[in-house]
Design a protein around this motif. Structure first.
Motif, short mmCIF file in Angstrom:
data_model
loop_
_atom_site.label_atom_id
_atom_site.label_comp_id
_atom_site.label_asym_id
_atom_site.label_seq_id
_atom_site.Cartn_x
_atom_site.Cartn_y
_atom_site.Cartn_z
N ASP A 412 0.83 -1.20 0.00
CA ASP A 412 0.00 0.00 0.00
C ASP A 412 0.86 1.26 0.00
N LYS A 413 1.97 1.21 0.73
CA LYS A 413 2.83 2.39 0.80
C LYS A 413 3.56 2.63 -0.52
N VAL A 414 3.94 1.56 -1.19
CA VAL A 414 4.55 1.71 -2.51
C VAL A 414 3.54 2.29 -3.49
N VAL A 415 2.32 1.77 -3.44
CA VAL A 415 1.26 2.27 -4.33
C VAL A 415 0.97 3.74 -4.05
N ASP A 416 0.92 4.11 -2.77
CA ASP A 416 0.69 5.52 -2.42
C ASP A 416 1.81 6.40 -2.94
N PHE A 417 3.04 5.91 -2.87
CA PHE A 417 4.17 6.66 -3.41
C PHE A 417 3.99 6.90 -4.91
N LEU A 418 3.55 5.87 -5.62
CA LEU A 418 3.35 5.99 -7.07
C LEU A 418 2.15 6.89 -7.39
N PHE A 419 1.12 6.83 -6.55
CA PHE A 419 0.00 7.78 -6.74
C PHE A 419 0.51 9.21 -6.67
N GLY A 420 1.44 9.45 -5.76
CA GLY A 420 1.99 10.79 -5.61
C GLY A 420 2.78 11.24 -6.82
N LYS A 421 3.27 10.28 -7.61
CA LYS A 421 4.05 10.60 -8.81
C LYS A 421 3.16 10.77 -10.03
N ALA A 422 1.93 10.29 -9.95
CA ALA A 422 1.05 10.25 -11.13
C ALA A 422 0.27 11.54 -11.30
N GLU A 423 -0.13 11.77 -12.53
CA GLU A 423 -1.06 12.86 -12.84
C GLU A 423 -2.47 12.27 -12.73
N ILE A 424 -3.27 12.81 -11.80
CA ILE A 424 -4.57 12.23 -11.50
C ILE A 424 -5.70 13.19 -11.86
N GLY A 425 -6.64 12.70 -12.65
CA GLY A 425 -7.83 13.47 -12.98
C GLY A 425 -9.04 12.91 -12.26
N ASP A 426 -9.92 13.78 -11.79
CA ASP A 426 -11.09 13.35 -11.02
C ASP A 426 -12.34 13.37 -11.88
N ARG A 427 -13.22 12.39 -11.63
CA ARG A 427 -14.51 12.35 -12.32
C ARG A 427 -15.53 11.71 -11.38
N GLU A 428 -16.67 12.39 -11.24
CA GLU A 428 -17.73 11.89 -10.37
C GLU A 428 -18.63 10.94 -11.16
N VAL A 429 -18.89 9.76 -10.58
CA VAL A 429 -19.71 8.75 -11.26
C VAL A 429 -20.68 8.14 -10.26
N THR A 430 -21.55 7.29 -10.75
CA THR A 430 -22.44 6.54 -9.85
C THR A 430 -21.71 5.32 -9.32
N ARG A 431 -22.26 4.74 -8.28
CA ARG A 431 -21.65 3.52 -7.73
C ARG A 431 -21.66 2.39 -8.75
N ASP A 432 -22.77 2.26 -9.48
CA ASP A 432 -22.84 1.20 -10.49
C ASP A 432 -21.77 1.38 -11.55
N ALA A 433 -21.53 2.64 -11.95
CA ALA A 433 -20.51 2.90 -12.97
C ALA A 433 -19.13 2.55 -12.45
N LEU A 434 -18.87 2.84 -11.17
CA LEU A 434 -17.57 2.50 -10.59
C LEU A 434 -17.41 0.99 -10.50
N GLN A 435 -18.44 0.30 -10.07
CA GLN A 435 -18.38 -1.16 -10.01
C GLN A 435 -18.14 -1.75 -11.39
N GLU A 436 -18.82 -1.21 -12.37
CA GLU A 436 -18.67 -1.71 -13.74
C GLU A 436 -17.25 -1.46 -14.24
N ALA A 437 -16.67 -0.30 -13.90
CA ALA A 437 -15.31 0.00 -14.32
C ALA A 437 -14.32 -0.99 -13.71
N ILE A 438 -14.60 -1.40 -12.48
CA ILE A 438 -13.72 -2.36 -11.81
C ILE A 438 -13.86 -3.74 -12.43
N GLU A 439 -15.09 -4.11 -12.75
CA GLU A 439 -15.36 -5.47 -13.21
C GLU A 439 -15.18 -5.67 -14.71
N SER A 440 -15.15 -4.58 -15.46
CA SER A 440 -15.09 -4.70 -16.92
C SER A 440 -13.67 -4.60 -17.42
#
Length: 529
Positions: A412-440
């Protein structure tokens, strides 16, 4: 000691070691001098037993001990001299040995690769967020209320349906003979709970009070009682009573029954829980994107012994799942047709595990002692009070077990370090859309060498990444032993998994193992039941 390299192909190495007989003899002589003062023999004063008699009494055992210590020391010296980093425990075989003879030993080892410098610049991730809605809180409150439901006796003519409670007596037989633990009286089971062995609850749908029913089932292959594994059984069931669930509403009265002021306070408490759950899904999706990009950008050879170990773990879980399917034979046939895909997933997991370990080391990611102490204390709570201190001592004495415990937090700490290095864009979605993004699979960022197939979905697999070079997965804790079948012979040995759970666990997009497995010298205390 003479060392001759006999194989050097890729990551595989093999050596022939010759340990001179005089070195082994010298070890035996040293041991004889050490034990002689403690030897007791009738007719001799303590410590005065002649050396030849001591050698006659203890010589064979001391020679074996000397040989083993010489071989062990020789292997360690070989690894140090050749600067080898084993991926798994080296394979050591004694080819030739004997009194007065040189010992010839063969050593086969697969080494960890030199992981190339990780490309961690230019990472781009999308953070999908879900706002907590009133509907979500209503649903969470109602689920909680349903979990507190009670049952009332149903009319005599009522036919049991899923969700009803059936109170029954039963007696099971295998090949016409009763078996230990196959009989019970007054057992209550909620239909659809999955508590009983597969197929049992389904056959109780439609029964009424005072009905007699013959239930035919097959015990799962992983059932804890050996003589029942995979066996067909017939249970004679007498239904004592059928009960229906009483409706429970998530209102002020329900909240007050839980010691709260009212439903508003319950909703406030649930809001924090729902937010944590949604944040976990958001992180899962981001982590999948991150690991997909790393997998696409890095390709290097990995030890096949690691891949074999990881594949075996995946395959065992798949076999467990198949045994719970409606048609186990068809499920196993499907597994076999996709064996190559699962092996590709295993290889990807190993590669990502080594890569994340290297990134963590190169960038100073570590789990400090305070964090480690907290992990140990938390894990110790899984054991009986009298065993907790023994577990703590076990972790302190076994580096492999400590590495396994530390691994999830380190990853988790390595992943958090890499998150800090990444360019992150935010987008608001529904729960179903988030679940679908994970499962698809369309929700993934694919690239060459990703090793994805249509099964790679997992947002609950535990990571096993060590911060040691070429991380290791430590020993598994012994489960608390289940007694031989008693009145719970119809109980399922494990909760029925959802379809493709093992394949989901195989997804390196969520679980980036560094899966070198080495046995620990000691066993952890058994967890509490």
């Amino acid at each position: 000691m003479q060392t001759v390299e006999t194989l050097n192909e890729g990551l595989k190495r093999a050596y022939r070691l010759t340990i001179p007989a005089k070195d082994i003899s010298a070890r035996v002589d040293a041991e004889l001098k050490s034990v002689a003062p403690q030897v007791r023999m009738p007719g001799f004063r303590p410590g005065k037993v002649p050396a030849n008699l001591v050698r006659k009494m203890h010589g064979p055992a001391l020679e074996q001990q000397a040989l083993e210590s010489a071989v062990q020391e020789g292997v360690q010296k070989l690894l140090a001299e050749q600067n080898l980093r084993p991926a798994m425990t080296p394979s050591v075989a004694l080819e030739e040995a004997g009194q007065g003879k040189d010992a010839i030993v063969t050593v086969e080892v697969e080494t960890l690769p030199d992981v190339p410098a990780a490309s961690i610049e230019g990472l781009k991730l999308e953070r999908l967020t879900v706002p907590v809605s009133d509907d979500m809180l209503d649903e969470a409150a109602q689920r909680l209320a349903q979990g507190q439901k009670s049952f009332d006796p149903a009319p005599a003519a009522h036919k049991a349906a899923m969700g009803d409670l059936v109170v029954m007596d039963f007696e099971g037989k295998v090949d016409g003979e009763p078996f230990e633990g196959g009989k019970g009286e007054g057992m209550s089971i909620e239909l659809g709970s999955g508590r009983l062995i597969p197929g049992f609850e389904d056959q109780l749908v439609g029964v009424k009070a005072n009905d007699e029913k013959q239930v035919k089932v097959t015990f799962p292959q992983e059932y804890p009682v050996a003589y029942l594994k995979g066996r067909d059984a017939v249970f004679e069931v007498v239904v004592n009573e059928v009960q229906t669930a009483r409706d429970v509403k998530a209102d002020d009265s329900f909240a007050q029954s839980m010691g709260l002021e009212g439903i508003a306070q319950l909703r406030d408490l649930l809001k924090n829980q729902v937010e944590q759950e949604l944040n976990g899904l958001t992180r899962t999706h981001m982590k999948r994107q991150l690991l997909d990009q790393l997998a696409a950008a890095h390709d290097f050879p990995v030890p096949q012994s690691m891949v074999d170990a990881e594949f075996d773990q995946i395959w065992r879980q798949l076999e467990h799942e198949a045994s719970h399917e409606e048609d186990p034979a068809a499920a196993r046939a499907e597994m076999e047709s996709e064996r190559g895909d699962y092996r590709a997933i295993a290889e990807r997991r190993v590669r990502l595990g080594l890569l994340l370990s290297e990134i963590g080391q190169k960038n100073g990611v570590e789990v400090n002692q305070q964090e480690m102490n907290a992990l140990v204390m938390q894990a110790a709570q899984q054991y009986r009070p009298e065993d907790r201190q023994r577990f703590v001592e076990y972790i302190r004495s076994e580096p492999m077990a400590a590495a396994q415990l530390r691994a999830p937090l380190y990853e988790d700490k390595v992943v958090d370090f890499l998150f800090g290095k990444a360019e992150i864009g935010d987008r608001e979605v529904t729960r179903d859309a988030l679940q679908e993004a994970i499962e698809s699979e369309e929700g993934h960022v694919h690239g060459p060498g990703c090793g994805h197939d249509h099964h790679d979905h997992d947002h609950g697999a535990k990571p096993v990444l060590s911060d040691a070079a070429g991380g290791v997965e430590g020993p598994k804790k012994d489960a608390a032993k289940k007694p031989a079948a008693k009145a719970d012979a119809v109980e399922a040995p494990a909760e029925k998994p959802t379809k493709k759970v093992a394949a989901k666990k195989a997804d390196a997009s969520e679980k980036a193992d560094a899966p070198a497995k080495k046995p620990a010298a000691k066993k952890a205390p058994a967890k509490k039941a």
